[in-house]
Design a protein around this motif. Structure first.
Motif, short mmCIF file in Angstrom:
data_model
loop_
_atom_site.label_atom_id
_atom_site.label_comp_id
_atom_site.label_asym_id
_atom_site.label_seq_id
_atom_site.Cartn_x
_atom_site.Cartn_y
_atom_site.Cartn_z
N CYS A 33 80.14 -5.68 73.09
CA CYS A 33 79.30 -4.42 73.14
C CYS A 33 78.76 -3.76 72.08
O CYS A 33 77.95 -2.97 72.05
N LEU A 35 81.12 -1.91 69.92
CA LEU A 35 81.80 -0.83 69.57
C LEU A 35 82.78 -1.33 68.09
O LEU A 35 83.05 -0.47 67.40
N ALA A 58 71.84 -2.16 73.83
CA ALA A 58 72.68 -1.13 74.61
C ALA A 58 72.01 -1.14 76.08
O ALA A 58 72.66 -0.83 77.10
N GLY A 69 86.47 6.91 81.14
CA GLY A 69 85.07 7.21 80.44
C GLY A 69 84.48 8.43 80.94
O GLY A 69 83.21 8.67 80.81
N MET A 70 85.02 9.37 81.68
CA MET A 70 84.58 10.44 82.29
C MET A 70 85.49 11.60 82.02
O MET A 70 86.84 11.37 82.00
N VAL A 86 73.71 9.33 80.28
CA VAL A 86 74.14 8.80 79.08
C VAL A 86 73.69 7.43 79.16
O VAL A 86 73.24 6.82 77.96
N ALA A 87 73.71 6.53 80.16
CA ALA A 87 73.41 5.35 80.10
C ALA A 87 71.87 5.14 80.20
O ALA A 87 71.26 3.93 80.14
N ALA B 80 85.11 8.89 77.21
CA ALA B 80 83.74 9.17 77.31
C ALA B 80 82.89 9.04 75.80
O ALA B 80 81.80 8.47 75.83
N GLU B 82 83.23 6.50 73.97
CA GLU B 82 82.82 5.09 73.84
C GLU B 82 81.45 5.09 74.62
O GLU B 82 80.60 4.25 74.26
N GLN B 83 81.33 5.62 75.97
CA GLN B 83 80.07 5.55 76.63
C GLN B 83 78.94 6.29 75.80
O GLN B 83 77.68 5.89 76.01
N LEU B 84 79.39 7.29 75.12
CA LEU B 84 78.13 8.15 74.48
C LEU B 84 77.78 7.28 73.21
O LEU B 84 76.31 7.13 72.96
N LEU B 85 78.68 6.45 72.71
CA LEU B 85 78.24 5.51 71.42
C LEU B 85 77.59 4.28 71.93
O LEU B 85 76.82 3.78 71.23
N LEU B 86 77.85 3.99 73.22
CA LEU B 86 77.14 2.77 73.88
C LEU B 86 75.63 3.22 74.28
O LEU B 86 75.14 2.24 74.86
N SER B 87 75.51 4.32 74.48
CA SER B 87 74.28 4.92 75.11
C SER B 87 72.98 4.41 74.41
O SER B 87 72.92 4.32 73.22
#
Lengths: 203, 221
Positions: A33, A35, A58, A69-70, A86-87, B80, B82-87
């Motif tokens: 992904c 990271l 992405a 993640g929340m 965000v997505a 969260a 990680e999700q921000l970085l993957l946005s």
């Protein structure tokens, strides 16, 4: 961490990553992904090499890590709404409520996330992945903490996703849907025998 | 850009309102530090007025400093980040929104009570006005620099390193900020100080969010 992993996935494929604890399953997913950046090797998406921080890629990936993640302080619905923002997903509140209904969380939608059990938080992560409508799912232990019914719902969601031409790379210890779509298995414990070549994920 | 940033700012403000002590602790720290100085220095009005601008500015700097470690840590812990970085959205934009939200939640209340602190040191009305202006211009710079320190030390134990990295970078802001108030009190022009504070803010606003983004990517690796 590992070398010699090369695999392709076509639309409609599920890659089931297995291996003992610490064998690098999560690291593989984090590499895919973006990271983590690979020291050697490439990730390809639709015949194009994925660069660092590739916004186009992405938009194609939904990643579910170990953590939910929340934020624990916000309610279920607030969290879901924010994660989808965000997505970059356009799913509205109605779609969110439908999804919470499907995952049996609709009676908890105004509760702070920290009041939910681990399995319920996992379901909420799954809701985010489903609503983001991405072709490629990267799911790290999606069934951890889920009850039998939750696993059943997960299998159904994954089968739906595959039937619509989606792809998924899933690390899990259980077998995903015996009669289900599991097409390939990558066993991280048997990698040492393989030749040294860069890890590569083509689609 | 703004439509992308507003939900992030809204989320931060909402999170802070559910855990008010996190945001209020910086404000209370600011008030307490500013209030113990007159007690320690004694009732010499001329001395208090002379040290007032410096004390208020140092108290503000320290208050911002103790709030910084909460900037990215909760997001790192609950995933969260990680999700921000993957946005697919711009990471720099996300970082801007986080910094703006942090300023709103921790610095704006602090700026709001600063006039009371000024009164405590017997500053004249005009100097208090300049104090407000200098804090409005200076505290965003402190948060921008602090965010860089917070991102670089993310995941490390203890906040001493964060303070060691950020405090030296904040010295110019401290000098121009308290200098502006002191100058106003002495009847000297304040524009040069305020212009320099504005220049610091612009430089920090250009460079810091981008660097914070890069540091955050390293932090999750």
């Amino acid at each position: 961490m590992f070398a010699g992993v090369t695999f392709d996935a076509a639309p409609g494929d599920v890659m089931h990553v297995r291996g003992s604890n610490g064998s690098g399953k999560s690291s593989l997913l984090r590499l895919l992904c973006g990271l983590l950046q690979p020291t050697r090797g490439d990730v390809h998406w639709r015949s194009r090499r994925v660069g660092a921080h590739d916004a186009g890629f992405a938009r194609a990936v939904a990643y579910m890590g170990h953590a939910v993640g929340m934020s624990g302080e916000l309610t279920v619905l607030e969290n879901l709404r924010f994660s989808l923002h965000v997505a970059g997903s356009e799913s509205g509140d109605a779609a969110c409520r439908d999804m919470l209904q499907r995952l049996q969380l609709s009676d908890r939608e105004h509760e702070p996330l920290r009041h939910l059990s681990q399995g319920q938080q996992r379901r909420l992560s799954l809701a985010r992945v489903l609503l983001s409508q991405r072709p490629l799912w990267l799911l790290d232990e999606p069934c951890a903490g889920l009850d039998a019914e939750g696993e059943h719902i997960f299998d159904a969601c994954l089968a739906d996703h595959i039937a619509r031409g989606g792809m998924a790379v899933v690390t899990t210890h259980r077998d995903i849907g015996h009669d289900g779509p599991c097409a390939h298995t990558l066993d991280m414990n048997r990698l040492s025998d393989a030749d040294c070549c860069p890890s590569d994920h083509r689609a | 850009m703004l439509t992308a940033a507003l939900p992030i700012i809204g989320r931060e403000v909402r999170t802070a309102s559910r855990r008010p002590m996190d945001a209020l602790s910086a404000l209370l720290f600011f008030i307490v530090v500013g209030s113990v100085f007159p007690l320690a220095v004694g009732p010499d009005a001329a001395l208090l007025t002379a040290i007032g601008p410096g004390v208020v500015w140092v108290a503000a700097l320290l208050a911002v400093m103790i709030s910084l470690h909460r900037l990215f840590l909760p997001d790192l812990e609950d995933g969260a980040l990680e999700q921000l970085l993957l946005s697919p959205r711009s990471l720099t934009g996300i970082v801007y929104a986080k910094i703006a939200a942090h300023w709103l939640v921790t610095c704006l209340p602090l700026v709001a009570v600063a006039p009371l602190m000024g009164l405590q040191f017997g500053l004249p009305a005009q100097a208090i006005g300049v104090l407000l202006l200098s804090l409005l211009l200076g505290t965003p710079t402190l948060v921008l620099l602090g965010a860089l320190g917070a991102a670089l030390t993310l995941g490390l134990r203890g906040n001493v390193l964060l303070a060691l990295i950020v405090l030296p970078l904040c010295v110019p802001v401290l000098i121009f900020g308290s200098g502006a108030v002191a100058a106003s009190h002495q009847g000297l022009p304040v524009n040069p100080h305020l212009s320099l504070l504005g220049a610091c803010l612009l430089v920090a606003a250009c460079l810091c969010p981008w660097a914070v983004g890069a540091a955050l990517r390293l932090a999750v690796e």
